[in-house]
Write a protein that holds these residues in place. Structure first.
Motif, mmCIF file in Angstrom:
data_model
loop_
_atom_site.group_PDB
_atom_site.id
_atom_site.type_symbol
_atom_site.label_atom_id
_atom_site.label_comp_id
_atom_site.label_asym_id
_atom_site.label_seq_id
_atom_site.Cartn_x
_atom_site.Cartn_y
_atom_site.Cartn_z
ATOM 1 N N PHE A 78 0.848 -1.343 0.075
ATOM 2 C CA PHE A 78 0.180 -0.066 0.192
ATOM 3 C C PHE A 78 1.068 1.513 0.091
ATOM 4 N N THR A 79 0.932 2.260 -0.859
ATOM 5 C CA THR A 79 1.250 3.037 -1.377
ATOM 6 C C THR A 79 0.518 4.324 -1.318
ATOM 7 N N TYR A 80 1.144 5.154 0.415
ATOM 8 C CA TYR A 80 0.794 6.505 0.563
ATOM 9 C C TYR A 80 1.247 7.335 1.116
ATOM 10 N N MET A 81 1.993 8.584 0.425
ATOM 11 C CA MET A 81 2.632 9.433 0.424
ATOM 12 C C MET A 81 2.253 10.761 0.804
ATOM 13 N N GLY A 82 0.695 10.913 1.525
ATOM 14 C CA GLY A 82 0.454 11.802 2.717
ATOM 15 C C GLY A 82 0.620 11.522 4.159
ATOM 16 N N VAL A 143 12.023 13.132 9.117
ATOM 17 C CA VAL A 143 10.862 13.678 8.071
ATOM 18 C C VAL A 143 9.891 12.362 8.528
ATOM 19 N N PRO A 144 8.483 12.936 8.396
ATOM 20 C CA PRO A 144 7.517 13.203 8.542
ATOM 21 C C PRO A 144 6.824 12.039 7.566
ATOM 22 N N LEU A 145 7.441 11.358 7.087
ATOM 23 C CA LEU A 145 7.080 9.928 5.757
ATOM 24 C C LEU A 145 6.755 8.642 6.660
ATOM 25 N N ASN A 286 1.048 17.927 -1.341
ATOM 26 C CA ASN A 286 0.729 18.204 0.392
ATOM 27 C C ASN A 286 2.156 18.537 0.747
ATOM 28 N N LEU A 287 2.197 18.454 2.238
ATOM 29 C CA LEU A 287 2.765 18.909 2.890
ATOM 30 C C LEU A 287 4.171 17.726 3.235
ATOM 31 N N SER A 288 3.592 16.782 3.255
ATOM 32 C CA SER A 288 4.196 15.511 3.182
ATOM 33 C C SER A 288 4.947 15.159 1.445
ATOM 34 N N MET A 289 4.878 15.187 1.018
ATOM 35 C CA MET A 289 5.105 14.728 0.000
ATOM 36 C C MET A 289 5.684 16.186 -0.515
ATOM 37 N N PHE A 290 5.759 17.682 -0.070
ATOM 38 C CA PHE A 290 7.051 18.288 -0.641
ATOM 39 C C PHE A 290 7.513 18.536 0.149
#
Length: 332
Positions: A78-82, A143-145, A286-290
């Motif tokens: 499951f890929t989620y980058m948000g 980094v919050p990923l 979105n902030l997480s991706m950026f």
């Protein structure tokens, strides 16, 4: 002598391209599919593959699917980058517990080898000057990923299985473009640049690779990769500025040249949301991706070239191939 192969995640981007490649040979290719899975990515393979109902979160279904199987390509994930914490449970269930289930079922069924498809985020952030290789120490701590942490932990599950005696190999694909990306994974950047939905570029950089190179190298890793080793599958290391310029040139749109430091991106996103403009821009904004895209994820794939015979090509070719496929399929 023909083998029996099971592919998890076979309806996903990398997984479906892997299934198409494996189905050209003489081996039996089983594809684990959920009752809700769309089989569109597997069109044209009727009679050449064996769909098997199951889910990596359902251990009993894996036990049944692996009976008589020689090799398992575990590409389900499951890929989620948000940054939505409500997705954490699903991230863990599929990527960590699902991987644990696959490995346990494989050991129980006497599977000869398991190939685990991981991610470059499980390797770490390289920094701009020296691309990271397979020995790099994971460093996403600040980094919050959550996705990166989950993929890192999933690899630890694989390595424990190796210590327990299971033959496993890991591959770490980079940022993957190419034909067949029906869910617009990396391809969303192509779509959104083409449609003018990206307001600016982040200041970091990324490693880019074509899906067919990923598939070829993944099969080579199954055939001759060393047990317990990981192999980075990457290509050109490019800044997001250069990647955006490439996409603009290939798609024939006017290139945007607005740099977005993370602090400015955060302010802009807040303003867009307040003004009701958020829907006009890419979901990637979105902030997480950026935050992640403000760093450098540059990688050295020389180990895969040396040990697996991985080929390379300019990232422009992969972008062009993906864009032409989208246009042909009417997805733009």
């Amino acid at each position: 002598m023909p083998k029996s192969i099971l592919v998890t995640g076979g309806t996903g981007f990398i997984g479906s391209r892997l299934v198409h490649k494996l189905a050209t040979g003489d081996d039996e290719v089983r594809v684990l599919v959920r009752p809700t899975s769309s089989l569109v990515p597997l069109n044209g393979l009727e009679g050449r593959i064996v769909p098997v109902l199951g889910d990596v979160t359902d251990y009993t279904s894996l036990q049944q699917a692996m009976q008589g199987v020689d090799e398992v390509y575990h590409s389900a994930g499951f890929t989620y980058m948000g940054g939505d914490p409500s997705r954490d449970k699903k991230l863990r269930a599929i990527n960590i517990e699902g991987t644990r289930n696959v490995l346990k079922a494989a050991r129980e069924a006497g599977v000869r080898r398991v190939l685990h498809v991981s991610s470059i985020t499980a390797v770490g952030m390289s920094g701009k000057k020296v691309p990271a290789d397979e020995t790099f120490s994971w460093n996403f701590h600040n980094v919050p990923l959550r996705y990166a942490e989950i993929k890192h932990l999933a690899e630890e599950v694989v390595m424990q299985a190796v210590r327990d005696g299971l033959d496993c190999v890991i591959v770490n694909p980079a940022f993957v473009f190419g034909a067949g990306d029906v869910n617009f994974n990396a391809g969303r950047l192509i779509k959104d640049v083409y449609q003018g939905r990206v307001p600016g570029y982040p200041l970091g950089g990324i490693c880019v690779v074509d899906v067919e190179i990923v598939v070829e190298t993944t099969i080579a890793a199954m055939q001759k990769g060393r047990t317990g080793e990981r192999y980075i599958i990457g290509g050109d290391n490019v800044t997001y500025r250069k990647l955006s310029q490439t996409i603009a040139r290939v798609t024939g749109v006017k290139p945007f040249m607005v740099p977005f430091p993370f602090a400015l991106a955060r302010l802009t996103l807040s303003l867009f949301s307040l003004m009701g403009y958020r829907h006009r821009f890419s979901k990637l904004f979105n902030l997480s991706m950026f935050r992640v895209a403000s760093e450098f994820l540059y990688f050295d794939s020389s180990k895969a070239r040396r040990e697996l015979g991985m080929r390379s090509e300019p990232h422009t070719e992969s972008i062009r191939r993906a864009f032409e496929w989208y246009r042909k399929e009417g997805m733009l």
